[in-house]
Write a protein that holds these residues in place. Sequence first.
Motif, mmCIF file in Angstrom:
data_model
loop_
_atom_site.group_PDB
_atom_site.id
_atom_site.type_symbol
_atom_site.label_atom_id
_atom_site.label_comp_id
_atom_site.label_asym_id
_atom_site.label_seq_id
_atom_site.Cartn_x
_atom_site.Cartn_y
_atom_site.Cartn_z
ATOM 1 N N ARG A 1 4.277 10.606 -3.760
ATOM 2 C CA ARG A 1 3.763 9.311 -3.349
ATOM 3 C C ARG A 1 4.767 8.654 -2.415
ATOM 4 N NH1 ARG A 1 0.849 5.917 -8.029
ATOM 5 N NH2 ARG A 1 0.013 8.029 -8.277
ATOM 6 N N GLU A 2 4.266 7.956 -1.382
ATOM 7 C CA GLU A 2 5.148 7.360 -0.400
ATOM 8 C C GLU A 2 4.694 5.957 -0.021
ATOM 9 O OE1 GLU A 2 5.171 9.426 3.358
ATOM 10 O OE2 GLU A 2 2.989 9.377 3.544
ATOM 11 N N PHE A 3 5.669 5.194 0.448
ATOM 12 C CA PHE A 3 5.417 3.836 0.917
ATOM 13 C C PHE A 3 4.674 3.877 2.246
ATOM 14 C CE2 PHE A 3 6.234 -0.586 1.672
ATOM 15 C CZ PHE A 3 6.545 -0.702 3.014
ATOM 16 N N VAL A 4 3.700 2.977 2.397
ATOM 17 C CA VAL A 4 2.961 2.838 3.646
ATOM 18 C C VAL A 4 3.286 1.510 4.313
ATOM 19 C CG1 VAL A 4 0.666 2.684 4.694
ATOM 20 C CG2 VAL A 4 1.088 4.301 2.813
ATOM 21 N N TRP B 1 0.872 -1.179 0.000
ATOM 22 C CA TRP B 1 0.000 0.000 0.000
ATOM 23 C C TRP B 1 0.912 1.232 0.000
ATOM 24 C CZ3 TRP B 1 -5.171 0.076 -0.674
ATOM 25 C CH2 TRP B 1 -5.888 -1.090 -0.419
ATOM 26 N N LEU B 2 0.590 2.153 -0.859
ATOM 27 C CA LEU B 2 1.329 3.397 -0.966
ATOM 28 C C LEU B 2 0.299 4.511 -1.001
ATOM 29 C CD1 LEU B 2 2.506 1.061 -3.208
ATOM 30 C CD2 LEU B 2 4.496 2.475 -2.701
ATOM 31 N N ARG B 3 0.708 5.717 -0.689
ATOM 32 C CA ARG B 3 -0.268 6.799 -0.655
ATOM 33 C C ARG B 3 0.331 8.098 -1.186
ATOM 34 N NH1 ARG B 3 -0.733 8.003 5.917
ATOM 35 N NH2 ARG B 3 1.240 9.167 6.110
ATOM 36 N N GLN B 4 -0.551 8.983 -1.605
ATOM 37 C CA GLN B 4 -0.125 10.291 -2.076
ATOM 38 C C GLN B 4 -1.060 11.348 -1.505
ATOM 39 O OE1 GLN B 4 0.372 10.717 -6.329
ATOM 40 N NE2 GLN B 4 1.718 12.464 -6.032
ATOM 41 N N ALA B 5 -0.495 12.182 -0.664
ATOM 42 C CA ALA B 5 -1.242 13.283 -0.072
ATOM 43 C C ALA B 5 -1.223 14.473 -1.019
ATOM 44 C CB ALA B 5 -0.637 13.657 1.270
ATOM 45 N N PRO B 6 -2.180 15.370 -0.880
ATOM 46 C CA PRO B 6 -2.226 16.552 -1.744
ATOM 47 C C PRO B 6 -0.926 17.339 -1.672
ATOM 48 C CG PRO B 6 -4.258 16.349 -0.494
ATOM 49 C CD PRO B 6 -3.329 15.321 0.058
ATOM 50 N N THR C 1 10.527 -0.542 -0.259
ATOM 51 C CA THR C 1 9.903 0.764 -0.074
ATOM 52 C C THR C 1 10.063 1.638 -1.305
ATOM 53 O OG1 THR C 1 11.891 1.745 0.879
ATOM 54 C CG2 THR C 1 10.369 0.651 2.398
ATOM 55 N N MET C 2 10.725 1.112 -2.322
ATOM 56 C CA MET C 2 10.998 1.873 -3.537
ATOM 57 C C MET C 2 9.804 1.789 -4.484
ATOM 58 S SD MET C 2 14.043 3.103 -3.127
ATOM 59 C CE MET C 2 13.629 3.300 -1.412
#
Length: 121
Positions: free
Chosen positions: A44-47, A35-40, A103-104
């Motif tokens: 994008r980052e590893f979760v 699962w990865l996420r991208q905040a406004p 995490t890449m």
Amino acid sequence: VQLQASGGGLVQPGGSLRLSCAASGRGFSSYAMGWLRQAPGKEREFVTAISWSGATYYADSMKGRFTISRDNAKNTVYLQMNSLKPEDTAVYYCATSLREGTTMLYEYDYWGQGTQVTVSS
């Protein structure tokens, strides 16, 4: 492999959500899932990630609050998110990888469409 993420929504700070990612196609049980996420306005980052055998990996800020799991019989990976904070607001993506625990982001090959999680009062 095609991935369909679901379960996002609006939740108050301190609340919980459970995301699901259903996979279609062959070989799901052979892949590590992440699962990865991208905040406004952010990259994008590893979760979190889970290997085919169930070994789990978490970004430091998610440890103790988020739990990843998978059901290979259902071709589905889950993300249980507890004690949510406003800074957890992001689009959450599930993705496959051939490399366990990475995490890449470039090592994630197939991506779902993302599901929006908004943490706000």
